[in-house]
Design a protein around this motif. Structure first.
Motif: not given
Length: 399
Positions: A290, A293, A348
């Motif tokens: 995450e 990203q 995700a």
């Protein structure tokens, strides 16, 4: 606990002192040593009191492996229940010791061991001393929560044929390594470590983008090791320094030789120890993905240790048999927690997940009858035939 009569027998006063009683290095003394020495600054002095004679043999080898210095040792006596008992006192420096410029003279340091065999071969133990005790742990066993449903994959960017993809870990800058070890020792708050790791990941991702990579990763910047990092995240698993395994091996001298051959200090390598049923209440790598990203539009790749590697690394009879009858039972739960992590990574939007199984080379090419590389696989010495081990690895990966 202060030394009896508050008088230290050492030439320099300790910063911290504790009494290990009759615990030996295999029954919890190492955990107490780490608990007291980790908070010390480099060069700080720890006094260790012990009633167990095997500590006189094990502690010098442990100090060499961890990079700490045995400054002095003294054999005296103490009275327990009206009876005199031999008592050893060890003065250990965290890292190399430098004597103060001006200090009061103290007693002369004693020899590390009076036994000439032990003096010649530090760390060698007699067959009677090579016991296999239950390793002490510092955490309570919790009941793992097993989810009944797992998230579905989210749309992820397609990866073109012949795409340039990072293989695995990247070299970590020296300042991040320092932060990592301070964090593992409990001397650096988690928020400060994560901020330092964020900066390192930004550098790694930027380097991959400049190099034209089609898929990027975080270079495993937050992990102390490519596989053992899961030990600090899974329920009922604890990361212990690999040097703490010294009391459990049959040949401490050979074990020390293997650790000295590594390209990093043995005291900085930690090993996952399973002491209860495994659970995944925290993500293993989702948080890593995450953050990547959040700083790039490139597809993301995440590396995870494979199920065979984890089964081999995490199975140690002195600990794991508290929760599992055999390694196959342990493997079943390792597969489960990895499947949970895979589902959450795909949910995700991670484009590619790589399972690492490097220890299979040792299974295939390791010498028959040899114990294998203890530092990589605690149970590799108990491996079955090559075909049986490969069949197990295939089955675990397919599951």
């Amino acid at each position: 606990m202060p030394h009896p009569e508050n008088v230290s027998p050492h030439p320099f006063p300790p910063d911290v002192s504790f009494d290990g009683g009759d615990l030996d290095c295999g029954n919890g003394l190492l955990l107490l040593i780490r608990k007291h020495i980790d908070p010390l600054e480099r060069g700080g002095l720890l006094e260790i009191l012990s009633l167990d004679s095997t500590v006189e043999v094990d502690l010098p080898a442990l100090c060499r492996l961890t990079g700490n210095e045995l400054v002095n040792q003294h054999k005296g006596s103490t009275t327990i229940g009206g009876t005199d008992h031999p008592q050893w006192s060890f003065l250990v420096s965290k890292g190399a010791f430098t004597a103060p410029a001006a200090s009061e003279p103290g007693p002369e340091p004693e020899a590390y061991a009076a036994d000439p065999e032990i003096a010649t071969h530090p760390g060698k133990r007699t067959k009677k001393q090579r016991k296999k005790p239950q390793m002490a742990i510092t955490q309570e066993v919790v009941t793992p929560v097993i989810p009944t449903e797992l998230p579905a994959p989210a749309p992820a960017p397609a990866i073109e044929p012949l795409a340039v993809v990072n293989m695995g870990s990247w070299p970590r800058p020296s300042w991040l390594l320092r932060a990592l070890h301070e964090h593992l020792e409990g001397r650096l708050p988690d928020a400060e470590f994560q901020a330092a790791a964020d900066d390192a990941v930004r550098l790694v991702v930027a380097a991959q983008e400049r190099g034209g990579a089609d898929v990027v990763s975080d270079g495993e910047m937050r992990r102390d090791n490519y596989s053992s990092f899961v030990g600090g995240l899974l329920d009922n698993c604890q990361l212990i320094p690999i040097t703490d395994l010294l009391p459990y091996v049959d040949d401490p001298i050979e074990f020390e030789r293997e650790l000295r051959a590594l390209d990093v200090p043995a005291g900085e390598i930690r090993h996952p120890a399973v002491f209860g049923p495994l659970g995944r209440s925290r993500p293993l790598a989702v948080h890593e993905a995450e953050f990547v990203q959040s700083i790039t539009n490139k597809p993301i790749k995440v590396d995870l240790p494979g199920p065979y590697l984890l089964t081999r690394t995490m199975w140690m009879e002195c600990i794991s048999d508290r929760a599992y009858d055999n390694r196959e039972d342990l493997a079943r739960d390792i597969v489960r927690v990895l499947r949970e992590e895979l589902h959450h990574l795909l949910a995700a939007g991670v484009a590619l997940i790589q399972l690492d199984e490097p220890v299979l080379t040792e299974v295939v090419y390791g010498l028959v009858g040899e114990r294998g590389r203890t530092f990589m696989c605690g149970a590799l010495g108990d491996r079955l035939g090559v075909e049986d081990e490969l069949a197990l690895a295939r089955d675990l990966c397919r599951r």
